[in-house]
Design a protein around this motif. Sequence first.
Motif, short mmCIF file in Angstrom:
data_model
loop_
_atom_site.label_atom_id
_atom_site.label_comp_id
_atom_site.label_asym_id
_atom_site.label_seq_id
_atom_site.Cartn_x
_atom_site.Cartn_y
_atom_site.Cartn_z
N GLU A 176 -3.00 -52.45 42.00
CA GLU A 176 -3.74 -54.00 42.17
C GLU A 176 -2.56 -54.61 43.08
N THR A 177 -3.08 -55.39 43.87
CA THR A 177 -2.07 -56.28 44.73
C THR A 177 -2.69 -57.59 45.05
N THR A 197 3.98 -63.63 49.59
CA THR A 197 4.19 -63.17 48.29
C THR A 197 3.14 -62.15 47.95
N SER A 198 3.66 -61.12 47.32
CA SER A 198 2.74 -59.91 46.84
C SER A 198 2.90 -59.91 45.39
N GLU A 199 1.95 -60.12 44.55
CA GLU A 199 2.11 -59.59 43.18
C GLU A 199 1.47 -58.33 42.97
N GLN A 200 1.85 -57.30 42.24
CA GLN A 200 1.54 -55.80 42.13
C GLN A 200 1.49 -55.35 40.95
N MET A 201 0.54 -54.45 40.75
CA MET A 201 0.66 -53.51 39.43
C MET A 201 0.90 -52.08 40.03
N LEU A 202 1.95 -51.42 39.53
CA LEU A 202 2.21 -50.16 39.80
C LEU A 202 2.17 -49.30 38.81
N MET A 203 1.72 -48.10 39.00
CA MET A 203 1.59 -46.98 37.94
C MET A 203 2.41 -45.84 38.16
#
Length: 151
Positions: free
Chosen positions: A57-58, A102-108
């Motif tokens: 997600e970003t 800005t970029s908020e991200q969920m990384l897996m």
Amino acid sequence: MVILETHVASAWVDYNGHMNDAEYARVFSLAVDALMDRIGLDAGGRERLHYTIYTLETHLCYRRAAYEGQPLKVALTLLDRDVKRLHVFFELFGEEDHLLATSEQMLMGIDTQVGRPAPFPTAIEASIAALPQANTDAWPELAGRAVGIRR
């Protein structure tokens, strides 16, 4: 912590004379690549460990325009993590350290042999632990935002 330095390529400039919105996502994707390199998941590490990182997600937030040739730098703050996920916050700065986006991200983390999420390998976990992490009560102001019309 600055994770990436680059500049606005001429191919990234659109009909409005500034960096196209999709190219901001490209720069943040390059920042994820730089993060992977930093923690030991460069090409050799990915092959040796059979491990990589996917973006789940970003959330991009545009603040200012960037122009052809302009120097760019991306700073990283780790907001949270668990055994197989990273919640990261990137800030894109232009000249005079003006915040551009800005970029908020969920990384897996992914085990590439089975194509499924998996805990970070031990060496990678140790590198992640060394990243700058925000205190839960001191996140960057633009982190955790939701999209919506304010009423």
